[in-house]
Design a protein around this motif. Structure first.
Motif, mmCIF file in Angstrom:
data_model
loop_
_atom_site.group_PDB
_atom_site.id
_atom_site.type_symbol
_atom_site.label_atom_id
_atom_site.label_comp_id
_atom_site.label_asym_id
_atom_site.label_seq_id
_atom_site.Cartn_x
_atom_site.Cartn_y
_atom_site.Cartn_z
ATOM 1 N N VAL A 123 34.185 49.648 26.391
ATOM 2 C CA VAL A 123 33.368 50.707 26.604
ATOM 3 C C VAL A 123 32.752 50.585 28.002
ATOM 4 O O VAL A 123 32.211 49.870 28.322
ATOM 5 C CB VAL A 123 32.147 51.014 25.505
ATOM 6 C CG1 VAL A 123 31.441 52.179 25.902
ATOM 7 C CG2 VAL A 123 32.702 50.793 24.271
ATOM 8 N N TYR A 124 33.026 51.683 28.731
ATOM 9 C CA TYR A 124 32.496 51.546 30.318
ATOM 10 C C TYR A 124 31.216 52.461 30.285
ATOM 11 O O TYR A 124 31.297 53.504 30.075
ATOM 12 C CB TYR A 124 33.643 52.023 31.100
ATOM 13 C CG TYR A 124 34.838 51.131 31.133
ATOM 14 C CD1 TYR A 124 34.982 50.019 31.873
ATOM 15 C CD2 TYR A 124 35.984 51.581 30.261
ATOM 16 C CE1 TYR A 124 36.248 49.279 31.582
ATOM 17 C CE2 TYR A 124 37.131 50.908 30.250
ATOM 18 C CZ TYR A 124 37.431 49.600 30.929
ATOM 19 O OH TYR A 124 38.346 48.867 30.601
ATOM 20 N N ARG A 125 30.399 51.636 31.163
ATOM 21 C CA ARG A 125 29.329 52.709 31.582
ATOM 22 C C ARG A 125 29.467 53.580 32.745
ATOM 23 O O ARG A 125 30.560 53.060 33.565
ATOM 24 C CB ARG A 125 28.452 51.754 32.046
ATOM 25 C CG ARG A 125 27.664 50.885 30.875
ATOM 26 C CD ARG A 125 26.384 50.241 31.171
ATOM 27 N NE ARG A 125 26.793 49.300 32.610
ATOM 28 C CZ ARG A 125 25.810 48.358 33.043
ATOM 29 N NH1 ARG A 125 24.573 48.454 32.838
ATOM 30 N NH2 ARG A 125 26.376 47.603 33.923
ATOM 31 N N LYS A 126 29.045 54.950 32.434
ATOM 32 C CA LYS A 126 29.428 55.442 33.771
ATOM 33 C C LYS A 126 28.189 55.609 34.743
ATOM 34 O O LYS A 126 26.884 55.947 34.636
ATOM 35 C CB LYS A 126 29.213 57.090 33.269
ATOM 36 C CG LYS A 126 30.421 57.436 32.297
ATOM 37 C CD LYS A 126 30.276 58.891 31.952
ATOM 38 C CE LYS A 126 31.479 59.156 30.975
ATOM 39 N NZ LYS A 126 31.231 60.549 30.361
ATOM 40 N N GLU A 127 28.526 54.716 35.963
ATOM 41 C CA GLU A 127 27.867 54.286 36.916
ATOM 42 C C GLU A 127 28.087 55.402 38.215
ATOM 43 O O GLU A 127 29.217 55.332 38.538
ATOM 44 C CB GLU A 127 27.716 52.926 37.348
ATOM 45 C CG GLU A 127 27.263 51.754 36.124
ATOM 46 C CD GLU A 127 25.891 52.032 35.859
ATOM 47 O OE1 GLU A 127 25.111 52.647 36.792
ATOM 48 O OE2 GLU A 127 25.474 51.448 34.904
ATOM 49 N N PRO A 128 27.158 55.826 38.872
ATOM 50 C CA PRO A 128 27.593 56.750 39.884
ATOM 51 C C PRO A 128 27.930 55.784 41.372
ATOM 52 O O PRO A 128 27.140 54.647 41.365
ATOM 53 C CB PRO A 128 26.276 57.481 40.369
ATOM 54 C CG PRO A 128 25.158 56.512 39.830
ATOM 55 C CD PRO A 128 25.669 55.814 38.576
#
Length: 221
Positions: free
Chosen positions: A11-16
């Motif tokens: 599961v990947y975090r959505k980092e800008p």
């Protein structure tokens, strides 16, 4: 009986993502004025520029109009000077030698192998400028002293007025060798060298330290 299976999924975090930007302030030198000076003798003279805050002096350029100046002192008109320059062009001899072949290799005039062997054995090329303005390798000698004598030999072979002609020498940071060549010309032929000057940066970059050139009027180039 059916079995069970454990499945793990990342599961990947959505980092800008931000692009880093840098800003610089660069000072750029521009030419705002040119100071000039001229004279009628052979002594170089540099003008004294008046600098304002934040200004500095740039490159210095010097130009000599020597041969025509000597003739002008004899009372020749502008038209006669122009004729004199045209007549002497085919007789302007440029003979020179270099001390390190690496610089000729960098300029593409000789191969890397030729430069290595030549430097190892102490070979010094003797070159001249032909009627078309090409630099021609005429022959080579072994050792620096031999190359200076070779230039003096060509002067004795070609010079129109060996004792009283106009002679110039230019050098690439080898003033002692230039003085030696001038002394050889004086001893052999009674010639007096008018000027000994340092080569400019363009020629110096191609031929390197140790470049020694002889200029005179001869029977042909």
């Amino acid at each position: 009986m059916p079995g069970t299976e454990d499945v793990e999924k990342p599961v990947y975090r959505k980092e800008p993502v931000y692009a880093t930007k840098y800003y610089y302030e660069i000072d750029k030198w521009t030419v705002v004025d040119t100071a000039k000076s001229s004279g009628n003798d052979q002594n170089p003279s540099w003008p004294e520029p008046k600098l304002k805050d934040g200004q500095r002096t740039g490159a210095e350029e010097e130009h000599y109009f020597v041969t025509a100046t000597y003739e002008k002192k004899k009372g020749k008109t502008l038209e006669e000077l122009a004729d004199y320059v045209r007549e002497t062009l085919p007789h302007q001899c440029h003979w020179f030698t270099v001390d390190d072949l690496v610089y000729l290799k960098r300029g593409g005039r000789i191969s890397a192998a030729t430069a290595f062997v030549g430097n190892t054995l102490g070979f010094k090329p003797v070159l001249h400028m032909d009627d078309a303005g090409h630099l021609i390798n005429m022959f080579k000698v072994r050792g620096r002293k031999a190359s200076l004598n070779a230039l003096a030999d060509k002067y004795g072979e070609l010079a129109l007025d060996k004792a009283g002609g106009t002679v110039f020498i230019s050098h690439g940071d080898c003033r002692a060798d230039a003085d030696t060549l001038a002394a050889i010309l004086k001893e052999r032929y009674g010639a007096s060298v008018k000027e000994i000057v340092v080569v400019g940066p363009v020629i110096g970059a191609h031929s390197g330290p140790g470049t020694l050139a002889l200029f005179f009027l001869g029977e042909h180039r």
